[in-house]
Design an enzyme around this catalytic site. Structure first.
Site, PDB file in Angstrom:
ATOM      1  N   GLU A 132      -6.683 -35.045  -9.975  1.00  0.00           N
ATOM      2  CA  GLU A 132      -6.472 -33.646 -10.397  1.00  0.00           C
ATOM      3  C   GLU A 132      -7.248 -33.467 -11.690  1.00  0.00           C
ATOM      4  O   GLU A 132      -6.769 -33.829 -12.770  1.00  0.00           O
ATOM      5  CB  GLU A 132      -4.976 -33.391 -10.621  1.00  0.00           C
ATOM      6  CG  GLU A 132      -4.111 -33.537  -9.376  1.00  0.00           C
ATOM      7  CD  GLU A 132      -4.218 -32.329  -8.456  1.00  0.00           C
ATOM      8  OE1 GLU A 132      -4.665 -31.261  -8.916  1.00  0.00           O
ATOM      9  OE2 GLU A 132      -3.864 -32.472  -7.268  1.00  0.00           O
TER      10      GLU A 132
ATOM     11  N   CYS B 295      -6.043 -26.552 -17.580  1.00  0.00           N
ATOM     12  CA  CYS B 295      -7.119 -26.915 -16.649  1.00  0.00           C
ATOM     13  C   CYS B 295      -7.553 -25.731 -15.798  1.00  0.00           C
ATOM     14  O   CYS B 295      -8.677 -25.694 -15.318  1.00  0.00           O
ATOM     15  CB  CYS B 295      -6.656 -28.052 -15.749  1.00  0.00           C
ATOM     16  SG  CYS B 295      -5.106 -27.670 -14.930  1.00  0.00           S
TER      17      CYS B 295
END
Ligand code: NAD
Length: 471
Positions: free
Chosen positions: A210, A244
């Site tokens: 991720e 993110c």
């Protein structure tokens, strides 16, 4: 103190005992995790405040509630996810039981980042527990208060035979990675992801990555500028840009930019007052090292600062900052910004804007703001990204029925809800055959010398009925 391999031995022997397999055990552990969250909310919020000066509301919605909602969703749906999935069959398997069985993988290593230090560690843990695995958590040492709190609370609430916390920075994590795991679930930077993949290769361990990247935001066609400014500013400056999925840069025409700037200025004033440094709603940069990286990036940029730009090293403050006249080869476009800078690039047409974003690595999220569905659909069709959201930012990741994960350089594998359960399960293909139809089996047994006509007939039978025609 237990060594890494002693911890792993303890977890592995618990896993081999089969204790994590029954649904009742998984549900009980998920409920324990729920108690951990609800009984320690104040301590959790304090830790977030210490690590990032997060305002309470941000911590509640992005950390506590995200974990609690994921728990509710998993507890409610686990039973149905665990059921065997019966598949369609062809004539040759008509009398067999054919299904996919979800089985746990074993011991999962979960390595977390510092920006949402609790959510990004515990959401993968929920998936690991739901899928019936044991797990080792490695929180980020950068968010030190949350790291310490997780290490204190997990053994208090969760089965110590099945779940453990290992603390440390890069060196300790490298040492930990020398051991064999059954899956590594890593959230963090692309640079460190390369080390993770190398370590995993030694044991052929499957990995979920991720990662981050530069998430673009496009504004084209008819748009409500005030709404766009508010939604863009919220998603960019939430957690001071340390997300993110934060919009990393904006692309729009010069006319849209000129209309947007006053609306953005007003929005920033509404959100954080005329003196954002004294606003309680703006978290700080996580560490002096990260503050220095960002300020150097700003110094190297040839863009023109039109809002913000102020900073204070002592309290790791950086103002929400907007830059114009930013070229594609600017310093701010070299790497993921991960801080409160919003560079605005211009492209006069939607096609040019799409070409610009397609010259970059595939991002974790892509945003387009427009009231025209043709604009939204064109961007959706002509681009690729982990997730996509129109007319807002970040928010798509809060829906547990959507997979959360990257594509290309922004990572691979996904989680949230059933997607995490699938990622951390093995989909075992099962065919339970009986003893009937032996005459049919005779068709495949030697001796195989058959005449042309018989072969052709058999071939025809296989192609038209026996092995195809799944029903
Ligand atoms: P990081 O990669 O520096 O650290 C993440 C974890 O890796 C930490 O636990 C750290 O201790 C460990 N680590 C650091 N160096 C290591 C090494 N050499 N070997 C093994 N482990 C090591 O990431 P970060 O700075 O904590 O997080 C920021 C990055 O994470 C950004 O790129 C951001 O986009 C990304 N991110 C992605 C997601 C997502 O869900 N896709 C979410 C949050 C953050």
């Amino acid at each position: 103190m237990e060594t890494h391999s002693q911890i792993l031995d303890r977890l592995r022997s618990a896993f081999r005992s089969g204790i994590t397999v029954p649904e009742a055990f998984r549900q009980a552990q998920l409920k324990q995790l729920m108690s951990l969250m609800t009984e320690n909310e104040d301590q959790i919020l304090d830790a977030m405040k210490k690590d990032l000066a997060k305002p309470k509301f941000e911590s509640v919605i992005a950390e506590v509630d995200m974990v609690i909602n994921e728990l509710h969703f998993t507890i409610a749906n686990l039973n149905s996810w665990m059921q065997p999935e019966y598949v369609s069959k062809n004539l040759a398997t008509k009398l067999d039981d054919c299904f996919v069985r979800r089985e746990p993988l074993g011991v999962v290593l979960i390595i977390g980042p510092w920006n949402y230090p609790l959510q990004l560690l515990l959401s993968p843990l929920i998936a690991a527990i739901g899928a019936g695995n044991c797990a080792i958590l490695k929180p980020s040492e950068v968010s030190a208060a949350t790291d310490a709190l997780v290490a204190e609370l997990i053994p208090k609430y969760m089965s110590q035979d099945c779940y453990a916390v290992v603390r440390g920075a890069a060196e300790e994590t490298k040492a930990l990675l020398k051991n064999r795991f059954d899956h590594i679930f890593y959230t963090g930077s692309q640079a460190v992801a390369r080390h993770i993949l190398h370590a995993a290769a030694d044991h052929l361990t499957p990995v979920t990555l991720e990662l981050g990247g530069k998430c673009p935001c496009l504004i084209y066609g008819k748009v409500n500028i005030t709404y766009a400014a508010r939604r863009l500013a919220w998603s960019k400056f939430f957690n001071t840009g340390q997300s993110c999925v934060a919009p990393d840069f904006l692309v729009c025409s010069k006319a849209t930019r000129d209309a947007l700037l006053p609306a953005l200025r007003q929005t920033l004033e509404d959100f954080y007052s005329k003196e954002p440094e004294s606003s309680a709603d703006l978290p700080r940069i996580v560490s002096p090292r990260h503050w220095t990286r960002l300020m150097e990036l700003l110094k190297r940029s040839k863009g023109k600062v039109v809002m913000g730009g102020e900073s204070n090293e002592e309290n790791k403050y950086i103002a929400p900052t907007v830059l114009v006249d930013v070229a594609e080869d600017d310093a701010l476009m070299e790497e993921e910004i991960f801080g409160p800078f919003l560079p605005i690039l211009t492209a006069e047409t939607l096609e040019e804007a799409i070409a610009l974003i397609n010259r970059q690595e595939k991002p974790l999220a892509l945003y387009v703001f427009s009231e025209e569905s043709s604009v939204v659909n064109t961007v959706l069709e002509k681009s690729s990204s982990g997730g996509f959201c129109s007319n807002d930012g970040i928010i798509h990741m809060a829906l547990p029925t959507l997979p959360f994960g990257g594509v290309g350089a922004s990572g691979f594998g996904s989680y949230h809800g059933r997607w995490g359960f699938e990622t951390l399960s093995h989909q075992r293909a099962v065919m339970l055959r009986g003893w009937t139809l032996e005459r049919l089996n005779g068709l495949r047994y030697p001796p195989l010398h058959r005449g042309q006509a018989e072969l052709a007939a058999l071939d025809h039978l296989c192609q038209t009925q026996l092995l195809t025609h799944v029903m």
